[in-house]
Design a protein around this motif. Structure first.
Motif, PDB file in Angstrom:
ATOM      1  N   THR A  45       0.812  -1.215   0.000  1.00  0.00           N
ATOM      2  CA  THR A  45       0.000   0.000   0.000  1.00  0.00           C
ATOM      3  C   THR A  45       0.849   1.269   0.000  1.00  0.00           C
ATOM      4  O   THR A  45       0.328   2.356  -0.275  1.00  0.00           O
ATOM      5  CB  THR A  45      -0.926   0.034   1.229  1.00  0.00           C
ATOM      6  OG1 THR A  45      -0.121  -0.049   2.419  1.00  0.00           O
ATOM      7  CG2 THR A  45      -1.913  -1.103   1.210  1.00  0.00           C
ATOM      8  N   LEU A  46       2.127   1.149   0.281  1.00  0.00           N
ATOM      9  CA  LEU A  46       2.995   2.319   0.368  1.00  0.00           C
ATOM     10  C   LEU A  46       3.681   2.639  -0.958  1.00  0.00           C
ATOM     11  O   LEU A  46       4.526   3.537  -1.022  1.00  0.00           O
ATOM     12  CB  LEU A  46       4.046   2.108   1.467  1.00  0.00           C
ATOM     13  CG  LEU A  46       3.494   1.719   2.847  1.00  0.00           C
ATOM     14  CD1 LEU A  46       4.629   1.555   3.844  1.00  0.00           C
ATOM     15  CD2 LEU A  46       2.484   2.740   3.352  1.00  0.00           C
ATOM     16  N   PHE A  47       3.314   1.903  -2.025  1.00  0.00           N
ATOM     17  CA  PHE A  47       3.937   2.101  -3.331  1.00  0.00           C
ATOM     18  C   PHE A  47       2.869   2.362  -4.393  1.00  0.00           C
ATOM     19  O   PHE A  47       1.708   1.976  -4.243  1.00  0.00           O
ATOM     20  CB  PHE A  47       4.773   0.879  -3.715  1.00  0.00           C
ATOM     21  CG  PHE A  47       5.934   0.623  -2.786  1.00  0.00           C
ATOM     22  CD1 PHE A  47       7.145   1.276  -2.979  1.00  0.00           C
ATOM     23  CD2 PHE A  47       5.806  -0.243  -1.706  1.00  0.00           C
ATOM     24  CE1 PHE A  47       8.214   1.058  -2.126  1.00  0.00           C
ATOM     25  CE2 PHE A  47       6.868  -0.456  -0.840  1.00  0.00           C
ATOM     26  CZ  PHE A  47       8.077   0.196  -1.057  1.00  0.00           C
ATOM     27  N   ASP A  48       3.317   2.998  -5.491  1.00  0.00           N
ATOM     28  CA  ASP A  48       2.412   3.336  -6.584  1.00  0.00           C
ATOM     29  C   ASP A  48       2.435   2.314  -7.709  1.00  0.00           C
ATOM     30  O   ASP A  48       1.520   2.291  -8.539  1.00  0.00           O
ATOM     31  CB  ASP A  48       2.784   4.704  -7.159  1.00  0.00           C
ATOM     32  CG  ASP A  48       2.685   5.810  -6.131  1.00  0.00           C
ATOM     33  OD1 ASP A  48       1.561   6.117  -5.711  1.00  0.00           O
ATOM     34  OD2 ASP A  48       3.732   6.364  -5.739  1.00  0.00           O
ATOM     35  N   ALA A  49       3.488   1.490  -7.779  1.00  0.00           N
ATOM     36  CA  ALA A  49       3.613   0.514  -8.867  1.00  0.00           C
ATOM     37  C   ALA A  49       4.611  -0.562  -8.437  1.00  0.00           C
ATOM     38  O   ALA A  49       5.346  -0.391  -7.447  1.00  0.00           O
ATOM     39  CB  ALA A  49       4.079   1.188 -10.151  1.00  0.00           C
ATOM     40  N   PHE A  50       4.649  -1.679  -9.220  1.00  0.00           N
ATOM     41  CA  PHE A  50       5.466  -2.827  -8.829  1.00  0.00           C
ATOM     42  C   PHE A  50       6.153  -3.427 -10.048  1.00  0.00           C
ATOM     43  O   PHE A  50       5.557  -3.525 -11.124  1.00  0.00           O
ATOM     44  CB  PHE A  50       4.587  -3.894  -8.154  1.00  0.00           C
ATOM     45  CG  PHE A  50       3.781  -3.343  -7.016  1.00  0.00           C
ATOM     46  CD1 PHE A  50       4.301  -3.289  -5.733  1.00  0.00           C
ATOM     47  CD2 PHE A  50       2.501  -2.834  -7.234  1.00  0.00           C
ATOM     48  CE1 PHE A  50       3.575  -2.744  -4.692  1.00  0.00           C
ATOM     49  CE2 PHE A  50       1.766  -2.289  -6.203  1.00  0.00           C
ATOM     50  CZ  PHE A  50       2.300  -2.249  -4.926  1.00  0.00           C
TER      51      PHE A  50
END
Length: 668
Positions: free
Chosen positions: A589-594
């Motif tokens: 949840t702390l990132f915008d993309a993976f």
């Protein structure tokens, strides 16, 4: 870049990082700070230990009352500069001289929760800006939503009592109350428009840097000729307008309750200074009554299609605070702090706030001299006959402290308007003293309908989900039924869906506003999409091809995208830096993309959970896999929008996906 306010604050700053002796508040040097003075090593503590008493007394009194609303906040310093002179509308110096750089201090906040609540709760966000102008302080005290729940300030205590934790249980904390809040909404239809905003994605911003700000109230601009125009103030974020999704917001509250604070601090600390453009909606006085709404009604917007927003300047936040308490906690905003060229309208909510804010600061900051606290001091001189009082920090010289006087040649003396003196706009007021509401304020639902009509389909669905979630928390069936009855005045289908979910009856009669009017500016789908300051989690499963990894990370940095490499353990890579977070430490949840990189036959469950969560939250996902089979059995659909295979392709489409942010098509 330093400015007048920075230079002023330096005069009041003690840098404890420098070498200096430990002293009392009176400057007496201390030889021992570990042990109190005793009668013998095992004897009683002696009250003559002035150092112990001073230290403990200060500690016992170092907390001040928290704000009744907007208690949880974060602040930063910055500058504002005008694009073009507005001298046709105002004589305010900072809005007419394009060469001036005006220092500002901004405080963002949630409204309902206490200081210890989480950042990502569903709530209105405060957006208060203090301009330290050469003519005095101007405080633009607003929110990230352009309307409010009530029309008259006398109802403000009632609204706050209703939205705060219910008095019998003190539950819930950090979120709008359940039965009492929705009971208030059901009995006060003027709140219908604001409820639409509160239940929308506007109430769960992705970042404080990615939300709008609004002055809410109608003010007046006065030019040098005394001509007046009505005005509303807007802040437009240069990074665009973006939100979290509800499940994501709830998870972040547990994983990092300081998510928004940390995001703002890190961006400024890393030189990625947040920027907003100042926009004005301006209506000539003679056009006050030419709209199908009352421009003084704080529960109404001025649709941007009817009254365009004129972009006039830019604010940049470029410095974090040095001390949270001294600056963010002690800053005192007030909508009545205006400068020549800005005046008030007869907005009844604004008129009441002009009293309330001073009254609050007197209680919270201990007395009438709160303007002398360094963060609140104007950068221009201030001289008057107000003396004494608790926390007086100025030594006033002279015999007189009154106006008029002859002993001191009537100093300090008033100045004329031509010399920069403040003058209220002259307005003819004629009417009987009466408690009541103007008939022009009685349209409660048309703009609530306008807001709902203007949303994209996925935004409408989010809003209906939020209504079902929040009203569903209520225990009283009566409260639920009355809340649905309010929705029935806005949109019948929306009310039907919420009623079905809650298991309560829909009113038999359809009171829906019959309007198809839309305002594209109200939808967050019509915003700016950038890669700047987005965050990518690079998930390792096995040993990566470091040459390829380096190419990808360089491409990310080129587009101002930050990345964190995540693996089963923290360790150094041969060429591309360091794995600095593990799957247990980081959270999707702390990132915008993976970006998942694997050269193994199987993919570890924690890595799969990362991308499955990201997929659930509509975020872009990229793969570079030697064995793709494990993904085919995951919850990630490989042919979905926003899913990229980098095994045999370039990274550019993934970067474009990061800019877009969310792929709402996955809901369909």
């Amino acid at each position: 870049m330093t400015n007048k306010k920075d230079d002023q604050l330096k005069k009041f700053t003690i840098n404890t990082e420098n070498q200096a002796p430990l002293t009392t508040n009176q400057g007496v040097k201390i030889t021992e700070d570990e042990f109190s003075l005793k009668a013998g090593l095992r004897g009683p503590t002696l009250m003559e230990d002035f150092h112990f008493r001073e230290k403990m007394t200060h500690f016992d009194h170092e907390r001040i009352p928290e704000r009744i609303v907007h208690a949880r906040g974060v602040g930063a310093h910055g500058i504002f500069q005008l694009y073009e002179s507005l001298d046709a509308f105002t004589k305010a110096d900072f809005l007419t001289d394009t060469s001036k750089i005006t220092p500002v201090f901004v405080r963002f906040s949630t409204v309902q929760g206490s200081k210890g609540s989480a950042d990502t709760v569903r709530d209105v966000r405060g957006f208060a800006t203090k301009f330290y102008t050469d003519e005095g302080n101007f405080d633009l005290v607003g929110n990230n939503m352009p309307v409010f729940f009530i029309q008259d300030a006398i109802k403000f205590p009632d609204f706050v009592h209703a939205v705060k934790p219910e008095p019998d249980t003190d539950i819930p904390q950090g979120a709008s109350a359940h039965d009492t809040f929705w009971d208030f909404i059901g009995q006060n239809p003027e709140s219908a428009h604001m409820v639409m905003w509160l239940m929308s994605d506007r109430a769960i911003p992705r970042s404080l840097r990615m939300m709008e700000g609004f002055g809410v109230h109608t003010f007046r601009l006065i030019n040098a000729n005394g001509e007046a125009h009505f005005v509303k103030f807007h802040w437009k974020p240069k990074l665009g307008l973006h939100s979290l999704v509800w499940d994501e917001a709830q998870r972040i509250s547990g994983k990092n309750p300081d998510f928004h604070r940390q995001d703002l601090y890190d961006a400024i600390d890393q030189g990625e200074y947040p920027e907003w453009e100042l926009g004005l909606q301006i209506i000539p006085e003679e056009n006050e009554h030419q709209f199908d709404f009352d421009i003084l009604d704080p529960t109404k917007i001025w649709p941007e299609e009817d009254v365009p927003v004129k972009i006039v300047g830019k604010m940049t936040l470029n410095r974090n605070v040095d001390n949270f308490f001294a600056e963010t906690e002690q800053v005192a905003f007030h909508p009545g702090h205006v400068v020549p060229g800005i005046d008030f309208s007869n907005d009844p909510l604004l008129q009441g706030r002009l009293f309330s804010y001073t009254d609050t600061q007197l209680s919270r900051l201990g007395g009438p001299n709160f303007h002398q606290i360094p963060i609140n001091r104007p950068v221009c001189p201030f001289t008057n006959n107000q003396r004494d009082g608790i926390h007086q920090m100025i030594i006033h010289k002279g015999q007189t402290s009154y106006h008029r006087n002859a002993l001191n040649n009537n100093q300090p003396e008033p100045v004329s308007v031509n010399q920069g003196g403040y003058e209220h706009h002259q307005e003819k007021v004629d009417g009987r003293k009466i408690r009541g509401r103007s008939e022009s304020f009685r349209d409660f639902f048309s703009q609530a309908k306008l807001f709902y009509n203007s949303l994209a389909s996925y935004e409408q669905q989010h809003l209906k989900n939020a209504l079902s979630f929040e009203i569903g928390k209520c225990k009283s069936e009566m409260v639920k039924i009355n809340a649905v009855a309010i929705l029935n005045h806005i949109d019948r289908q929306m009310a039907q869906e919420v009623a079905n979910t809650l298991g309560v009856p829909l009113p038999k009669e359809n009171y829906e506003v019959t309007s198809t009017k839309k305002s594209p500016a109200l939808s967050m789908a019509n915003t700016i999409f950038k890669t700047d300051t987005k965050k990518v989690a690079i998930l390792l499963n096995g040993n990566p091809d470091e040459e390829q990894l380096r190419k990808w990370t360089m491409a990310l940095l080129e587009h101002k995208i930050a990345y964190t490499i995540v693996d089963q353990k923290i360790h150094d890579l041969n060429y591309t830096g360091r794995v600095n977070e593990t799957y247990e430490i980081a959270d999707p949840t702390l990132f915008d993309a993976f970006l998942l990189i694997s050269n193994e036959n199987d993919i570890a469950r924690p890595a799969l959970e990362f991308i499955e969560t990201g997929f659930k939250h509509y975020k872009p996902i990229a793969f570079a896999l030697s064995h793709p089979k494990p993904i085919e059995f995951s919850r990630v659909k490989l042919n979905s929008a926003g899913v990229y295979d980098l095994t045999s392709s370039v990274i550019d489409p993934f970067i474009e996906g990061i800019a877009k942010g969310r792929f709402w098509e996955r809901q369909l």
